[in-house]
Design a protein around this motif. Structure first.
Motif, short mmCIF file in Angstrom:
data_model
loop_
_atom_site.label_atom_id
_atom_site.label_comp_id
_atom_site.label_asym_id
_atom_site.label_seq_id
_atom_site.Cartn_x
_atom_site.Cartn_y
_atom_site.Cartn_z
N ASN A 175 54.90 -45.93 16.99
CA ASN A 175 55.45 -44.80 17.50
C ASN A 175 54.58 -43.65 17.75
O ASN A 175 54.90 -43.12 18.39
N PHE A 176 53.40 -43.73 16.80
CA PHE A 176 52.47 -42.38 16.87
C PHE A 176 51.39 -42.54 16.19
O PHE A 176 51.09 -43.53 15.60
N GLY A 177 50.45 -41.96 16.74
CA GLY A 177 49.01 -42.10 16.13
C GLY A 177 48.23 -40.85 16.55
O GLY A 177 48.37 -40.10 17.53
N VAL A 178 47.26 -40.61 15.67
CA VAL A 178 46.41 -39.75 15.86
C VAL A 178 45.04 -39.98 15.35
O VAL A 178 45.03 -40.60 14.33
N GLN A 179 43.99 -39.89 16.36
CA GLN A 179 42.54 -40.37 15.84
C GLN A 179 41.45 -39.56 16.20
O GLN A 179 41.93 -38.35 17.03
N GLU A 180 40.36 -39.32 15.63
CA GLU A 180 39.50 -38.33 15.85
C GLU A 180 38.29 -39.27 16.08
O GLU A 180 37.66 -40.31 15.49
N ILE A 181 37.34 -38.76 17.14
CA ILE A 181 36.17 -39.38 17.48
C ILE A 181 34.93 -38.12 17.22
O ILE A 181 35.09 -37.09 17.84
N ASP A 190 31.11 -37.42 18.32
CA ASP A 190 30.15 -37.98 19.15
C ASP A 190 28.88 -36.77 19.17
O ASP A 190 29.11 -35.70 20.01
N GLY A 191 27.95 -36.60 18.09
CA GLY A 191 27.04 -35.64 18.07
C GLY A 191 28.07 -34.29 17.75
O GLY A 191 28.61 -34.27 16.81
N ASP A 192 27.59 -33.20 18.81
CA ASP A 192 28.30 -32.04 18.43
C ASP A 192 29.89 -31.95 19.22
O ASP A 192 30.45 -31.07 19.36
N LEU A 193 30.18 -33.28 19.64
CA LEU A 193 31.68 -33.33 20.57
C LEU A 193 32.49 -33.82 19.69
O LEU A 193 32.33 -34.90 18.91
N SER A 194 33.59 -33.26 19.25
CA SER A 194 34.56 -33.78 18.44
C SER A 194 35.76 -34.15 19.57
O SER A 194 36.55 -33.00 20.11
N LEU A 195 36.44 -35.32 19.65
CA LEU A 195 37.59 -35.55 20.35
C LEU A 195 38.81 -36.16 19.36
O LEU A 195 38.51 -36.71 18.39
N LYS A 196 39.86 -35.27 19.50
CA LYS A 196 41.06 -35.80 18.94
C LYS A 196 42.22 -36.47 19.95
O LYS A 196 42.47 -35.58 20.94
N THR A 197 42.60 -37.58 19.82
CA THR A 197 43.65 -37.83 20.56
C THR A 197 44.88 -38.35 19.76
O THR A 197 44.94 -38.73 18.72
N GLU A 198 45.94 -37.77 20.43
CA GLU A 198 47.16 -37.83 19.80
C GLU A 198 48.28 -38.61 20.86
O GLU A 198 48.50 -38.45 22.02
N PHE A 199 49.09 -39.71 20.16
CA PHE A 199 49.81 -40.42 21.08
C PHE A 199 51.33 -40.40 20.35
O PHE A 199 51.43 -40.46 19.00
N VAL A 200 52.40 -40.19 21.13
CA VAL A 200 53.86 -40.45 20.64
C VAL A 200 54.57 -41.26 21.50
O VAL A 200 54.52 -40.90 22.56
N LYS A 201 55.46 -41.90 20.99
CA LYS A 201 56.44 -42.76 21.74
C LYS A 201 57.94 -42.22 21.53
O LYS A 201 58.31 -42.33 20.40
N ARG A 202 58.50 -42.15 22.71
CA ARG A 202 59.98 -41.79 22.56
C ARG A 202 60.79 -42.79 22.87
O ARG A 202 60.80 -43.39 24.23
N PRO A 203 61.46 -43.55 22.06
CA PRO A 203 62.26 -44.80 22.46
C PRO A 203 63.35 -44.35 23.54
O PRO A 203 63.84 -43.34 23.92
N GLY A 204 63.54 -45.47 24.39
CA GLY A 204 64.41 -45.37 25.45
C GLY A 204 63.97 -45.68 26.72
O GLY A 204 62.82 -46.21 27.01
N GLY A 205 64.60 -45.38 27.92
CA GLY A 205 63.82 -45.83 29.17
C GLY A 205 64.14 -47.13 29.49
O GLY A 205 64.58 -47.89 28.71
N GLU A 206 63.44 -47.41 30.78
CA GLU A 206 63.68 -48.92 31.31
C GLU A 206 62.71 -49.73 30.47
O GLU A 206 62.80 -50.86 30.98
N HIS A 207 61.65 -49.21 30.27
CA HIS A 207 60.48 -50.06 29.72
C HIS A 207 60.37 -50.04 28.23
O HIS A 207 59.04 -50.00 27.91
N TRP A 223 50.48 -38.33 25.47
CA TRP A 223 49.57 -38.25 24.65
C TRP A 223 48.82 -36.70 24.89
O TRP A 223 49.29 -36.14 25.95
N ARG A 224 47.98 -36.57 24.05
CA ARG A 224 47.29 -35.29 24.28
C ARG A 224 45.76 -35.40 23.80
O ARG A 224 45.46 -36.17 22.69
N ILE A 225 45.11 -34.97 24.39
CA ILE A 225 43.56 -35.12 23.96
C ILE A 225 42.91 -33.57 23.86
O ILE A 225 42.96 -32.75 24.76
N THR A 226 42.27 -33.30 22.51
CA THR A 226 41.84 -32.16 22.22
C THR A 226 40.11 -32.15 22.07
O THR A 226 39.69 -33.15 21.60
#
Length: 115
Positions: free
Chosen positions: A33-39, A41-58, A64-67
């Motif tokens: 349901n969620f995850g946070v990762q860090e990448i 690459d040299g002087d570049l730092s990327l952080k990606t965050e994912f979260v899932k809210r249950p429900g919906g048709e699928h 998601w958020r990318i910093t």
């Protein structure tokens, strides 16, 4: 992501051990349901965050958020205080730049589903 250099840019969309990245991997996740990762690459730092809210048709709705942190400056430009319309900034590699996000369009004449 793309890192430009005098010898050309290198477009990446995955992280592999042979890429020579200083660091990449999950900082935390539950495998479902969620995850946070860090990448780093040299002087570049990327952080990606994912979260899932249950429900919906699928089975759930994903958000998601990318910093990104780089040497230089970034400034967001909001339209109506809610929609990210552009980002301006400056870096040693690029100088001054503007990244513009166009409004979504629907090909069938309908209103766009996402903004």
């Amino acid at each position: 992501w793309l890192r430009q250099s005098e010898g050309g840019g290198s477009l990446r969309h995955t992280c592999e051990q042979s890429d020579g990245l200083s660091r990449y991997g999950w900082l935390m996740h539950d495998g479902e349901n969620f995850g946070v990762q860090e990448i780093r690459d040299g002087d570049l730092s990327l952080k990606t965050e994912f979260v899932k809210r249950p429900g919906g048709e699928h089975g759930g709705d994903w958000s998601w958020r990318i910093t990104a942190q780089t040497e230089g400056t970034l400034r967001p430009h909001l339209e109506n205080g809610t929609r990210l319309a552009a980002v301006t900034g400056t870096t040693e590699e690029l100088g001054d730049f503007t990244l513009t996000f166009l409004r979504p369009t629907a090909g069938s004449g309908e209103d766009p589903k996402y903004a």
